[in-house]
Design an enzyme around this catalytic site. Structure first.
Site, PDB file in Angstrom:
ATOM      1  N   ARG A  52      53.556  52.893  65.194  1.00 33.39           N
ATOM      2  CA  ARG A  52      54.297  53.994  65.810  1.00 33.39           C
ATOM      3  C   ARG A  52      54.871  54.866  64.710  1.00 33.39           C
ATOM      4  O   ARG A  52      54.871  54.474  63.536  1.00 33.39           O
ATOM      5  CB  ARG A  52      55.384  53.465  66.743  1.00 33.39           C
ATOM      6  CG  ARG A  52      56.215  52.358  66.100  1.00 33.39           C
ATOM      7  CD  ARG A  52      57.644  52.412  66.396  1.00 33.39           C
ATOM      8  NE  ARG A  52      58.248  53.644  65.925  1.00 33.39           N
ATOM      9  CZ  ARG A  52      58.543  53.908  64.650  1.00 33.39           C
ATOM     10  NH1 ARG A  52      58.266  53.042  63.685  1.00 33.39           N
ATOM     11  NH2 ARG A  52      59.117  55.046  64.324  1.00 33.39           N
ATOM     12  N   ALA A  54      55.037  59.257  63.738  1.00 31.64           N
ATOM     13  CA  ALA A  54      54.001  60.292  63.724  1.00 31.64           C
ATOM     14  C   ALA A  54      52.911  60.073  62.666  1.00 31.64           C
ATOM     15  O   ALA A  54      51.711  60.104  62.967  1.00 31.64           O
ATOM     16  CB  ALA A  54      54.663  61.659  63.537  1.00 31.64           C
ATOM     17  N   ARG A  92      48.733  58.359  73.160  1.00 31.19           N
ATOM     18  CA  ARG A  92      50.110  58.859  73.299  1.00 31.19           C
ATOM     19  C   ARG A  92      50.053  60.385  73.162  1.00 31.19           C
ATOM     20  O   ARG A  92      49.295  60.893  72.330  1.00 31.19           O
ATOM     21  CB  ARG A  92      51.061  58.268  72.232  1.00 31.19           C
ATOM     22  CG  ARG A  92      51.348  56.774  72.459  1.00 31.19           C
ATOM     23  CD  ARG A  92      52.407  56.265  71.489  1.00 31.19           C
ATOM     24  NE  ARG A  92      53.754  56.674  71.894  1.00 31.19           N
ATOM     25  CZ  ARG A  92      54.842  56.467  71.152  1.00 31.19           C
ATOM     26  NH1 ARG A  92      54.723  55.885  69.966  1.00 31.19           N
ATOM     27  NH2 ARG A  92      56.024  56.844  71.577  1.00 31.19           N
ATOM     28  N   ASP A 239      58.047  64.520  65.579  1.00 34.71           N
ATOM     29  CA  ASP A 239      56.750  64.103  66.120  1.00 34.71           C
ATOM     30  C   ASP A 239      55.829  65.297  66.281  1.00 34.71           C
ATOM     31  O   ASP A 239      54.607  65.163  66.213  1.00 34.71           O
ATOM     32  CB  ASP A 239      56.973  63.395  67.453  1.00 34.71           C
ATOM     33  CG  ASP A 239      57.753  62.107  67.223  1.00 34.71           C
ATOM     34  OD1 ASP A 239      57.126  61.088  66.905  1.00 34.71           O
ATOM     35  OD2 ASP A 239      58.995  62.149  67.286  1.00 34.71           O
ATOM     36  N   ASN A 249      61.360  65.337  68.732  1.00 27.48           N
ATOM     37  CA  ASN A 249      61.634  64.082  68.017  1.00 27.48           C
ATOM     38  C   ASN A 249      62.217  63.091  69.017  1.00 27.48           C
ATOM     39  O   ASN A 249      62.444  63.427  70.193  1.00 27.48           O
ATOM     40  CB  ASN A 249      62.595  64.334  66.843  1.00 27.48           C
ATOM     41  CG  ASN A 249      62.625  63.160  65.867  1.00 27.48           C
ATOM     42  OD1 ASN A 249      61.576  62.686  65.445  1.00 27.48           O
ATOM     43  ND2 ASN A 249      63.799  62.662  65.531  1.00 27.48           N
TER      44      ASN A 249
HETATM   45  O1  MRU Z   1      58.152  56.433  69.860  1.00 32.56           O
HETATM   46  P1  MRU Z   1      58.023  56.295  68.364  1.00 32.56           P
HETATM   47  O2  MRU Z   1      58.727  55.121  67.790  1.00 32.56           O
HETATM   48  O3  MRU Z   1      56.611  56.451  67.881  1.00 32.56           O
HETATM   49  O4  MRU Z   1      58.863  57.530  67.896  1.00 32.56           O
HETATM   50  C1  MRU Z   1      58.456  58.418  67.007  1.00 32.56           C
HETATM   51  C2  MRU Z   1      59.339  58.359  65.891  1.00 32.56           C
HETATM   52  O5  MRU Z   1      59.153  57.505  65.052  1.00 32.56           O
HETATM   53  C3  MRU Z   1      60.475  59.245  65.808  1.00 32.56           C
HETATM   54  O6  MRU Z   1      60.610  60.175  66.785  1.00 32.56           O
HETATM   55  C4  MRU Z   1      60.645  59.753  64.406  1.00 32.56           C
HETATM   56  O7  MRU Z   1      61.930  60.192  64.260  1.00 32.56           O
HETATM   57  C5  MRU Z   1      59.695  60.857  64.041  1.00 32.56           C
HETATM   58  S1  MRU Z   1      58.102  60.312  63.738  1.00 32.56           S
HETATM   59  C6  MRU Z   1      58.164  60.035  62.054  1.00 32.56           C
END
Ligand code: MRU
Length: 362
Positions: A52, A54, A92, A239, A249
């Site tokens: 998980r 980005a 996703r 994201d 985000n």
């Molecule tokens: O749902 P996730 O854990 O994949 O969430 C994404 C993230 O890790 C966050 O939103 C993060 O702050 C940005 S992605 C590096």
């Protein structure tokens, strides 16, 4: 970055197309790895959050697209490739990097010509390029962003945008790691980040592994903390960033940005340019994933003996909604820390650093 004292990336792609993923669901209690060999397996790993964040999702998606080429039958190469890639794309919806990673690999396959063997070799190279580029971009984000981190500062962050969310280094945490490496005293306020607790479980874990001072805060504490002058700077990840600078985000980021604006605390977003989405004009066009209600109704952890445990934390009979992301308007963002430098969250500045979707592209 270091995991139990050894340097690791979050994922590795082998010559035979096997993808080895650090299983983020097991952290911080256990270090475990998961192997995937087919695009459908990689899509499931992304959906179920084995991997998980980005950048890590983008590199995994690129590897999944390469697996689609490896698994495709020679007699039906184009059809099988398309089906495997479709599974990855559907995993996703929000992180721009997922689609970027797939597109880079598809462009390389197309450039390689009609022979499956050449296509597979090109896909493998391109997927590895996506991972290497992610790590290099995050290292550069660290160098550009570290100037913002003053000696003695407390930096506030939300969710996990550290190395676990990328291939290495991370986005929001990279400037902190660079400042720490350079001998500046830095402390991090880590938002817990319910419902999946990426802050409490992942950000706190990786800061601890790196020896960076930190404390976990309940998500709702940021207003009080800023009013009391305890946070000097906010850096979060992203994201997806729309063409006008609106930022998607982890849910809760928008409230943190509002609190920062109300108290004059600078709010920065750190992201590689692979997170920029020039085709989506503003935040209203960014698809927001809604995940299962059970993530809100239950909490996962370990019991007193260290065994995995899931407990219900809500009233029986109540339903829940679980939007996984929110949108922070560009006007609340002081700057975007990219591998090309710190840029304003403005359409003209973003347009100048947009990437062509091709391996080796700028
Ligand atoms: O749902 P996730 O854990 O994949 O969430 C994404 C993230 O890790 C966050 O939103 C993060 O702050 C940005 S992605 C590096």
């Amino acid at each position: 970055m270091k995991l139990e004292g050894q340097h690791h990336r979050t994922l590795y792609l082998r010559d035979d197309g096997t993808l080895r993923l650090l299983d983020q669901r097991a952290l911080p209690f256990r270090v475990a790895w998961v192997d995937t060999r087919a695009p459908e397996e990689t899509a499931a790993a992304i959906r179920e959050m084995v991997v998980r964040g980005a950048g890590a999702i983008g590199a995994a998606a690129a590897a999944g697209a390469a697996q689609a080429a490896f698994c495709a039958r020679e007699s039906a190469f184009a059809e099988d490739l398309a089906a495997g890639v479709a599974a990855i794309r559907a995993a996703r919806p929000t992180a721009r990097n997922l689609f970027y990673g797939v597109d880079v690999v598809l462009a390389a396959i197309e450039a390689a010509g009609p022979h499956p063997a050449q296509a597979r070799a090109a896909a493998l190279d391109a997927a590895r390029w996506v991972a290497d580029d992610d790590a290099a971009s995050c290292a550069a984000i660290g160098e550009h962003g570290s100037a913002l981190v003053q000696d003695g500062a407390s930096v506030h962050t939300h969710c996990n945008a550290g190395w676990l969310a990328f291939v290495d280094w991370g986005s929001a945490l990279a400037p902190i790691y660079a400042a720490h490496r350079d001998g500046r005293r830095v402390h991090v306020w880590v938002d817990e980040t319910r419902p999946r607790s990426q802050g409490a479980k992942l950000t706190a874990f990786e800061l601890g592994q790196a020896g960076v001072a930190h404390d976990i805060l309940p998500d709702g504490a940021s207003g009080l903390w800023m009013r009391q002058g305890r946070s000097q700077l906010v850096i979060v990840g992203a994201d997806r960033i729309a063409a006008n600078g609106d930022v998607a985000n982890k849910v809760g980021t928008y409230l943190l940005a509002l609190a920062a604006a109300a108290h004059g605390v600078p709010f920065y977003v750190a992201a590689p340019t692979s997170t920029l989405d020039g085709a989506t004009p503003d935040g209203d066009g960014i698809p927001i994933e809604e995940r299962a209600a059970d993530e809100v109704l239950f909490a996962e952890g370990v019991d007193a003996d260290g065994a995995p445990a899931t407990v219900r934390t809500a009233a029986h009979g109540s339903g829940a909604r679980n939007p996984a992301f929110d949108i922070t308007p560009a006007a609340l963002v002081r700057g975007i820390i990219t591998e090309r430098g710190v840029i304003p969250a403005r359409a003209d500045a973003i347009a100048r650093v947009l990437r062509p979707t091709s391996a080796g592209g700028a």
